[in-house]
Design an enzyme around this catalytic site. Structure first.
Site, PDB file in Angstrom:
ATOM      1  N   ASN A  32      -7.139  -6.176  -0.990  1.00 30.89           N
ATOM      2  CA  ASN A  32      -8.042  -4.926  -0.138  1.00 30.89           C
ATOM      3  C   ASN A  32      -9.049  -5.207  -0.117  1.00 30.89           C
ATOM      4  O   ASN A  32      -9.802  -4.050  -1.226  1.00 30.89           O
ATOM      5  CB  ASN A  32      -7.178  -3.379  -1.126  1.00 30.89           C
ATOM      6  CG  ASN A  32      -6.922  -2.242  -0.475  1.00 30.89           C
ATOM      7  OD1 ASN A  32      -8.702  -2.377   0.880  1.00 30.89           O
ATOM      8  ND2 ASN A  32      -6.991  -0.820  -0.887  1.00 30.89           N
ATOM      9  N   LYS A  34     -11.147  -2.843   1.423  1.00 30.30           N
ATOM     10  CA  LYS A  34     -11.503  -1.285   2.372  1.00 30.30           C
ATOM     11  C   LYS A  34     -12.279  -1.034   3.238  1.00 30.30           C
ATOM     12  O   LYS A  34     -12.014  -2.563   4.548  1.00 30.30           O
ATOM     13  CB  LYS A  34     -11.426  -0.629   0.851  1.00 30.30           C
ATOM     14  CG  LYS A  34     -11.238  -0.697  -0.750  1.00 30.30           C
ATOM     15  CD  LYS A  34     -11.417   0.022  -1.485  1.00 30.30           C
ATOM     16  CE  LYS A  34     -10.465   0.088  -2.251  1.00 30.30           C
ATOM     17  NZ  LYS A  34     -10.479   1.212  -3.894  1.00 30.30           N
ATOM     18  N   HIS A  57      -2.228   4.276   0.939  1.00 29.47           N
ATOM     19  CA  HIS A  57      -3.299   4.038  -1.087  1.00 29.47           C
ATOM     20  C   HIS A  57      -4.070   5.952  -1.123  1.00 29.47           C
ATOM     21  O   HIS A  57      -3.936   6.967  -0.541  1.00 29.47           O
ATOM     22  CB  HIS A  57      -4.109   3.509   0.422  1.00 29.47           C
ATOM     23  CG  HIS A  57      -5.605   3.208  -0.654  1.00 29.47           C
ATOM     24  ND1 HIS A  57      -6.087   3.671  -1.763  1.00 29.47           N
ATOM     25  CD2 HIS A  57      -4.963   1.462  -2.261  1.00 29.47           C
ATOM     26  CE1 HIS A  57      -6.901   2.676  -2.058  1.00 29.47           C
ATOM     27  NE2 HIS A  57      -6.637   1.901  -3.136  1.00 29.47           N
ATOM     28  N   GLU A  93      -6.799   6.403  -1.858  1.00 25.60           N
ATOM     29  CA  GLU A  93      -7.926   7.384  -0.528  1.00 25.60           C
ATOM     30  C   GLU A  93      -7.334   7.180   0.957  1.00 25.60           C
ATOM     31  O   GLU A  93      -7.736   8.323   1.037  1.00 25.60           O
ATOM     32  CB  GLU A  93      -8.910   5.637  -0.334  1.00 25.60           C
ATOM     33  CG  GLU A  93      -9.711   5.259  -1.697  1.00 25.60           C
ATOM     34  CD  GLU A  93     -10.306   4.254  -1.661  1.00 25.60           C
ATOM     35  OE1 GLU A  93     -10.085   3.045  -1.283  1.00 25.60           O
ATOM     36  OE2 GLU A  93     -10.372   3.704  -3.330  1.00 25.60           O
ATOM     37  N   GLU A  95      -1.453   2.703  -8.844  1.00 26.15           N
ATOM     38  CA  GLU A  95      -2.376   2.497  -8.572  1.00 26.15           C
ATOM     39  C   GLU A  95      -2.747   3.643  -9.125  1.00 26.15           C
ATOM     40  O   GLU A  95      -2.873   4.698  -8.633  1.00 26.15           O
ATOM     41  CB  GLU A  95      -3.327   2.275  -7.390  1.00 26.15           C
ATOM     42  CG  GLU A  95      -2.898   0.468  -6.516  1.00 26.15           C
ATOM     43  CD  GLU A  95      -4.012   0.739  -5.767  1.00 26.15           C
ATOM     44  OE1 GLU A  95      -4.323  -0.858  -5.581  1.00 26.15           O
ATOM     45  OE2 GLU A  95      -4.421   1.265  -4.772  1.00 26.15           O
ATOM     46  N   GLY A 102     -11.552   1.499  -8.845  1.00 25.96           N
ATOM     47  CA  GLY A 102     -12.984   2.032  -8.619  1.00 25.96           C
ATOM     48  C   GLY A 102     -13.517   2.485  -9.920  1.00 25.96           C
ATOM     49  O   GLY A 102     -14.635   2.433  -9.579  1.00 25.96           O
ATOM     50  N   SER A 149      -9.340  -1.116 -10.986  1.00 22.51           N
ATOM     51  CA  SER A 149     -10.076  -1.440 -11.950  1.00 22.51           C
ATOM     52  C   SER A 149      -9.630  -2.954 -12.958  1.00 22.51           C
ATOM     53  O   SER A 149     -10.056  -3.433 -13.583  1.00 22.51           O
ATOM     54  CB  SER A 149     -10.734  -1.025 -12.826  1.00 22.51           C
ATOM     55  OG  SER A 149     -11.763  -0.195 -12.175  1.00 22.51           O
TER      56      SER A 149
HETATM   57  P1  PGA Z   1     -10.141  -1.219  -7.553  1.00 22.04           P
HETATM   58  O1  PGA Z   1      -9.408  -0.632  -6.419  1.00 22.04           O
HETATM   59  O2  PGA Z   1      -9.768  -2.927  -7.799  1.00 22.04           O
HETATM   60  O3  PGA Z   1     -11.875  -1.402  -7.044  1.00 22.04           O
HETATM   61  O4  PGA Z   1     -10.159  -0.363  -8.281  1.00 22.04           O
HETATM   62  C1  PGA Z   1      -8.202  -1.288  -6.289  1.00 22.04           C
HETATM   63  C2  PGA Z   1      -7.355  -0.119  -5.150  1.00 22.04           C
HETATM   64  O5  PGA Z   1      -7.717   0.748  -4.707  1.00 22.04           O
HETATM   65  O6  PGA Z   1      -6.897  -1.570  -4.556  1.00 22.04           O
END
Ligand code: PGA
Length: 253
Positions: A9, A11, A98, A100, A170, A176, A216
């Site tokens: 992803n 983003k 997601h 976000e 997640e 993140g 992460s």
């Molecule tokens: P990350 O994000 O690996 O940077 O923690 C995962 C995601 O949001 O899909």
């Protein structure tokens, strides 16, 4: 045996040029040393078409996914992207709900569900994201939250359609942050999710649905996470922006 999947992803990162470079290096890496897992790249919308062309022209088996999709077919929805557009750009998958999107763009169980239903109706396979916040985990609400998100997000979906879904667990506190769920925490949630899916659909269907872990994931922790019985791969954010680390994660089964 459930399919193993590693999805990147990206983003809101990369541009028209750098996304193509990143895809190129990943395609070459897989050509040099094939991976057993299915790989899905989810770049920003503007890069879908050119990356589709890259994958197609090199005969790559890597799949393409989008990061979001609107639930209407077309019309006056400025700034939105439809299933037809994604299909025409070569997308086979779409990330839905997601955290976000839930947190910054007002996504609710209802809109997650509308998107999931619409994508399935149009044969774009949804990667439905669920997961609890830190406050919810600390107040022992993780399972309640997962239950609500599964019931709400996957409503009005038939058993046949459910067999095409991918779930991404997640935990919001792990995205993140550099703090991944421990393999035991991930397994506990994944096993719970599978049980809920079995109740909602049926045990065979639940057994067949890939449940990815996201939050992460790095080349250093992927192997332990993916070794868990109910962890079928990962949805990778930050570490998917580096071809070497993404490929190392893809080889962590
Ligand atoms: P990350 O994000 O690996 O940077 O923690 C995962 C995601 O949001 O899909």
């Amino acid at each position: 045996m459930r399919k193993k999947i590693v999805a990147g992803n990206w983003k809101m990162n990369t541009d028209a040029v750098s996304s193509k470079v990143l895809a190129d290096i990943i395609v070459e890496g897989v050509k040099r040393q094939p991976v057993s897992a299915e790989l899905i790249l989810c770049p920003p919308f503007i890069s879908l078409e050119s990356i589709c062309e890259t994958l197609w022209s090199r005969g790559s088996k890597i799949k393409l996914g989008a990061q979001n999709m609107h639930y209407e077919d077309n019309g006056a929805f400025t700034g939105e992207i439809s299933h037809t557009m994604l299909k025409s750009a070569g997308c086979e998958y779409v990330i839905i709900g997601h955290s976000e999107r839930r947190r910054y763009f007002g996504e609710t169980e209802e809109t997650v569900n509308k998107r999931a239903v619409k994508s399935l109706q149009n044969n774009i396979l949804p990667i439905v994201c669920i997961g609890e916040t830190l406050a919810e985990r600390q107040s022992d609400k993780t399972f309640d939250v997962l239950n609500t998100q599964i019931q709400g997000g996957l409503a009005n979906i038939s058993i046949e359609e459910a067999a095409k879904i991918i779930i991404a667990y997640e935990p919001v506190w792990a995205i993140g942050t550099g703090v991944n769920a421990s393999p035991a925490q991930a397994e506990e949630s994944h096993a719970f999710i599978r049980l809920e899916l079995a109740k909602m659909f049926n045990p065979q269907t639940a057994e067949s649905i890939p449940i990815l872990y996201g939050g992460s994931v790095t080349a250093a922790n992927a192997r332990d996470l993916f070794a868990q019985k109910n962890v079928d791969g990962g949805l990778i954010g930050g570490a998917s922006l580096n071809a070497e680390s993404f490929l190392a994660i893809a080889r962590s089964f």
